[in-house]
Design a protein around this motif. Structure first.
Motif, PDB file in Angstrom:
ATOM      1  N   LEU A  45      35.139  34.746  35.676  1.00 49.39           N
ATOM      2  CA  LEU A  45      34.182  34.035  34.825  1.00 49.39           C
ATOM      3  C   LEU A  45      34.264  32.509  34.922  1.00 49.39           C
ATOM      4  CD1 LEU A  45      34.093  36.314  31.661  1.00 49.39           C
ATOM      5  CD2 LEU A  45      32.143  35.730  33.128  1.00 49.39           C
ATOM      6  N   PRO A  46      35.454  31.901  35.023  1.00 49.81           N
ATOM      7  CA  PRO A  46      35.459  30.437  35.162  1.00 49.81           C
ATOM      8  C   PRO A  46      34.685  29.955  36.391  1.00 49.81           C
ATOM      9  CG  PRO A  46      37.631  31.201  34.515  1.00 49.81           C
ATOM     10  CD  PRO A  46      36.818  32.432  34.843  1.00 49.81           C
ATOM     11  N   GLY A  47      34.810  30.662  37.513  1.00 52.90           N
ATOM     12  CA  GLY A  47      34.074  30.296  38.725  1.00 52.90           C
ATOM     13  C   GLY A  47      32.579  30.469  38.561  1.00 52.90           C
ATOM     14  N   ILE A  48      32.183  31.557  37.904  1.00 49.01           N
ATOM     15  CA  ILE A  48      30.757  31.807  37.650  1.00 49.01           C
ATOM     16  C   ILE A  48      30.188  30.696  36.772  1.00 49.01           C
ATOM     17  CG2 ILE A  48      29.184  33.337  36.376  1.00 49.01           C
ATOM     18  CD1 ILE A  48      30.876  35.711  37.460  1.00 49.01           C
ATOM     19  N   CYS A  49      30.948  30.306  35.753  1.00 49.43           N
ATOM     20  CA  CYS A  49      30.470  29.249  34.854  1.00 49.43           C
ATOM     21  C   CYS A  49      30.416  27.893  35.565  1.00 49.43           C
ATOM     22  CB  CYS A  49      31.346  29.192  33.605  1.00 49.43           C
ATOM     23  SG  CYS A  49      31.057  30.592  32.502  1.00 49.43           S
ATOM     24  N   ALA A  50      31.405  27.625  36.411  1.00 50.53           N
ATOM     25  CA  ALA A  50      31.397  26.365  37.170  1.00 50.53           C
ATOM     26  C   ALA A  50      30.197  26.320  38.112  1.00 50.53           C
ATOM     27  CB  ALA A  50      32.693  26.218  37.951  1.00 50.53           C
ATOM     28  N   GLN A  51      29.914  27.457  38.745  1.00 48.67           N
ATOM     29  CA  GLN A  51      28.809  27.552  39.699  1.00 48.67           C
ATOM     30  C   GLN A  51      27.452  27.328  39.033  1.00 48.67           C
ATOM     31  OE1 GLN A  51      29.079  31.318  41.761  1.00 48.67           O
ATOM     32  NE2 GLN A  51      26.974  31.227  42.451  1.00 48.67           N
ATOM     33  N   ALA A 100      39.449  44.310  42.585  1.00 51.17           N
ATOM     34  CA  ALA A 100      40.465  43.270  42.789  1.00 51.17           C
ATOM     35  C   ALA A 100      40.446  42.801  44.242  1.00 51.17           C
ATOM     36  CB  ALA A 100      41.842  43.792  42.392  1.00 51.17           C
ATOM     37  N   ARG A 101      40.342  43.762  45.172  1.00 54.63           N
ATOM     38  CA  ARG A 101      40.266  43.393  46.597  1.00 54.63           C
ATOM     39  C   ARG A 101      38.994  42.595  46.886  1.00 54.63           C
ATOM     40  NH1 ARG A 101      42.362  48.610  47.161  1.00 54.63           N
ATOM     41  NH2 ARG A 101      40.331  49.471  47.707  1.00 54.63           N
ATOM     42  N   ARG A 102      37.887  43.017  46.305  1.00 55.86           N
ATOM     43  CA  ARG A 102      36.622  42.304  46.503  1.00 55.86           C
ATOM     44  C   ARG A 102      36.708  40.877  45.984  1.00 55.86           C
ATOM     45  NH1 ARG A 102      30.993  45.006  45.012  1.00 55.86           N
ATOM     46  NH2 ARG A 102      31.342  45.827  47.082  1.00 55.86           N
ATOM     47  N   TYR A 103      37.366  40.701  44.832  1.00 53.97           N
ATOM     48  CA  TYR A 103      37.490  39.370  44.230  1.00 53.97           C
ATOM     49  C   TYR A 103      38.597  38.538  44.875  1.00 53.97           C
ATOM     50  CZ  TYR A 103      34.774  41.380  40.299  1.00 53.97           C
ATOM     51  OH  TYR A 103      33.824  41.991  39.507  1.00 53.97           O
ATOM     52  N   GLY A 120      31.703  45.186  30.767  1.00 57.98           N
ATOM     53  CA  GLY A 120      32.456  45.581  31.952  1.00 57.98           C
ATOM     54  C   GLY A 120      32.486  44.500  33.010  1.00 57.98           C
ATOM     55  N   GLN A 121      33.622  44.405  33.697  1.00 54.78           N
ATOM     56  CA  GLN A 121      33.756  43.402  34.753  1.00 54.78           C
ATOM     57  C   GLN A 121      32.860  43.714  35.944  1.00 54.78           C
ATOM     58  OE1 GLN A 121      35.260  43.697  37.950  1.00 54.78           O
ATOM     59  NE2 GLN A 121      35.388  45.901  37.687  1.00 54.78           N
ATOM     60  N   ASP A 122      32.359  44.955  36.012  1.00 54.74           N
ATOM     61  CA  ASP A 122      31.448  45.326  37.100  1.00 54.74           C
ATOM     62  C   ASP A 122      30.005  44.904  36.809  1.00 54.74           C
ATOM     63  OD1 ASP A 122      31.361  47.140  35.007  1.00 54.74           O
ATOM     64  OD2 ASP A 122      31.164  48.901  36.283  1.00 54.74           O
ATOM     65  N   ARG A 123      29.797  44.143  35.739  1.00 51.72           N
ATOM     66  CA  ARG A 123      28.461  43.634  35.406  1.00 51.72           C
ATOM     67  C   ARG A 123      28.375  42.118  35.566  1.00 51.72           C
ATOM     68  NH1 ARG A 123      28.012  48.187  36.138  1.00 51.72           N
ATOM     69  NH2 ARG A 123      26.906  49.759  34.944  1.00 51.72           N
ATOM     70  N   LEU A 124      29.341  41.547  36.247  1.00 55.92           N
ATOM     71  CA  LEU A 124      29.374  40.091  36.374  1.00 55.92           C
ATOM     72  C   LEU A 124      28.202  39.544  37.177  1.00 55.92           C
ATOM     73  CD1 LEU A 124      33.198  39.462  36.851  1.00 55.92           C
ATOM     74  CD2 LEU A 124      31.839  39.129  34.787  1.00 55.92           C
ATOM     75  N   GLU A 125      27.673  40.349  38.112  1.00 54.77           N
ATOM     76  CA  GLU A 125      26.493  39.892  38.860  1.00 54.77           C
ATOM     77  C   GLU A 125      25.307  39.683  37.935  1.00 54.77           C
ATOM     78  OE1 GLU A 125      25.530  42.285  42.237  1.00 54.77           O
ATOM     79  OE2 GLU A 125      27.580  42.177  43.040  1.00 54.77           O
TER      80      GLU A 125
END
Length: 196
Positions: A23-29, A71-74, A184-189
């Motif tokens: 989430l910090p990266g998404i918010c920075a972006q 985790a591997r994807r991230y 869910g963390q799988d909804r970050l997109e």
């Protein structure tokens, strides 16, 4: 005005840990603000009739395989914690207390606890282990323990949890963008899309 992500979280959730890494990266972006809202996941489960996926053995096994894929994807480390699920009442009171009383140290505080739980697989429902982890990261265990018995801190965590349930939260991680819930963390997109 920039958008915000309200991040309802409990340290004891491995899916929440993965969301916390992204989430910090998404918010920075997106030029957005990340607002951390500590809740007690056990309280949410009790209020909503929900339960941890590990209560269904096949679902629990699948969940950890799926979290490993993410985790591997991230590109982050996630280590299965054999103490899972843990009672996070003391931890989440401490987190709430740090946010309330020492906001300048809040990020470092949750960083060290997430690290201990999901990279080192430490047993953080054991006060002695918590004290060791905190000391190693420059926190005073007695000061942190005092926060967990502070009546205002307890009231804030309870209010956060009740507010989450009122808003439709049934598990963690739960995120709101423009009052729209993403679970869910799988909804970050979808969180990223909403912020754009």
């Amino acid at each position: 005005m920039s958008k915000t992500v309200e991040f309802y979280f409990d340290l004891g959730s491995p899916a929440t840990y993965l969301a916390y890494t992204q989430l910090p990266g998404i918010c920075a972006q997106t030029g957005s603000q990340l607002i951390y809202i500590p809740i007690l996941l056990g309280g949410v489960f009790k209020a909503t009739g929900n339960a941890s996926p590990v209560t269904v053995p096949a679902k629990g096994r699948y969940m950890f395989q799926d979290l490993d894929r993410y985790a591997r994807r991230y590109g982050v480390t996630l280590k299965y914690n054999p103490n899972f699920p843990i009672n996070t009442l003391m931890l989440m009171r401490a987190v709430t207390g740090m946010q309330l009383r020492h906001p300048q140290r809040f990020q470092a505080f949750i960083d060290c606890l997430f690290y201990a739980l999901w990279l080192e697989a430490r047993s953080l429902d054991d006060p002695a282990t918590v004290a060791t982890v905190l000391t190693r990261h420059g926190f005073d265990p007695d000061e942190v323990l005092a926060l967990t018995t502070d009546e205002e801190v307890k009231a804030v965590l309870k209010a956060n949890t009740e507010q989450a349930v009122e808003r439709g939260v049934f598990g963690a991680p739960s995120m709101f963008v423009d009052n729209q819930l993403f679970f869910g963390q799988d909804r970050l997109e979808f969180v990223l899309e909403a912020l754009r």
